[in-house]
Scaffold this active site. Sequence first.
Site, PDB file in Angstrom:
ATOM      1  N   HIS A  36       0.801  -1.223   0.000  1.00 49.78           N
ATOM      2  CA  HIS A  36       0.000   0.000   0.000  1.00 49.78           C
ATOM      3  C   HIS A  36       0.837   1.279   0.000  1.00 49.78           C
ATOM      4  O   HIS A  36       0.314   2.363   0.251  1.00 49.78           O
ATOM      5  CB  HIS A  36      -0.937   0.012   1.207  1.00 49.78           C
ATOM      6  N   HIS A  43      -2.672  -6.771  -5.303  1.00 44.20           N
ATOM      7  CA  HIS A  43      -2.989  -7.811  -4.338  1.00 44.20           C
ATOM      8  C   HIS A  43      -4.492  -8.069  -4.297  1.00 44.20           C
ATOM      9  O   HIS A  43      -5.289  -7.306  -4.834  1.00 44.20           O
ATOM     10  CB  HIS A  43      -2.440  -7.464  -2.947  1.00 44.20           C
ATOM     11  N   HIS A  80      -8.845  -7.728   3.057  1.00 40.24           N
ATOM     12  CA  HIS A  80      -8.012  -8.643   2.287  1.00 40.24           C
ATOM     13  C   HIS A  80      -8.109 -10.033   2.902  1.00 40.24           C
ATOM     14  O   HIS A  80      -7.944 -10.161   4.120  1.00 40.24           O
ATOM     15  CB  HIS A  80      -6.545  -8.211   2.341  1.00 40.24           C
ATOM     16  N   GLU A  98     -16.122  -6.370  12.402  1.00 36.79           N
ATOM     17  CA  GLU A  98     -16.385  -4.937  12.285  1.00 36.79           C
ATOM     18  C   GLU A  98     -17.790  -4.540  12.711  1.00 36.79           C
ATOM     19  O   GLU A  98     -17.990  -3.457  13.256  1.00 36.79           O
ATOM     20  CB  GLU A  98     -16.155  -4.473  10.836  1.00 36.79           C
ATOM     21  N   GLU A 127      -3.891   1.992  -3.323  1.00 36.50           N
ATOM     22  CA  GLU A 127      -4.599   0.712  -3.415  1.00 36.50           C
ATOM     23  C   GLU A 127      -4.407   0.218  -4.834  1.00 36.50           C
ATOM     24  O   GLU A 127      -4.733   0.926  -5.786  1.00 36.50           O
ATOM     25  CB  GLU A 127      -6.104   0.883  -3.151  1.00 36.50           C
ATOM     26  N   GLU A 129      -5.502  -3.228  -6.404  1.00 33.11           N
ATOM     27  CA  GLU A 129      -6.151  -4.458  -5.981  1.00 33.11           C
ATOM     28  C   GLU A 129      -6.941  -5.112  -7.106  1.00 33.11           C
ATOM     29  O   GLU A 129      -7.466  -4.434  -7.982  1.00 33.11           O
ATOM     30  CB  GLU A 129      -7.106  -4.165  -4.818  1.00 33.11           C
TER      31      GLU A 129
END
Length: 186
Positions: A36, A43, A80, A98, A127, A129
Amino acid sequence: MSTPQEDFQHENAGQDVIAVDADDTELELVNRLDAHTGDGIRHRAFTSLVFDGEGNILLAQRAPEKRLWGTYWDGTVASHPVAGQSQEEATRQRLEEELGITPDQYDDLRLTDRFEYKRYFENEGVEHEVCAVLQLTLSDRSLEPDEDEVAGLMWVPYERLHSHPEWYRQLRLCPWFEIAMRRDVR
């Protein structure tokens, strides 16, 4: 004697993410902080869109302490998977950690899309991704948010948000959520 930068160890420096190619084929594990920062390392990631039975989507405001996109609004949870973990398993874990959402509150978790994106955030990082999109519908809207992860929650009529995202611009939506929403062909 150490420098202040050496004394500061971001929690992400102790975690790995899964580096992938453009087709989401696993390449190797890489340090999450390295993935990052700078130009980033592509990723694997996911975003989960949680709905209720009335067509509303649950938006979650990222905690201010998040290194990237703190206080921005997200499509419920994003993170992730770790090595050996499926996108579905990672989603279940993050929903519970969360928001206190347990699997008995839904039974329709499904992968609906996957896309690649790259976005820089201020001078803090990037980011890059291949992001899976997972959706589910809650049968029980009971929530127990973790304040270290979530600063606020808001149920929003999804069709209004999808058709008129400009009406919600003041919320500062996370880029991966905006992309997922634009690509959604419900």
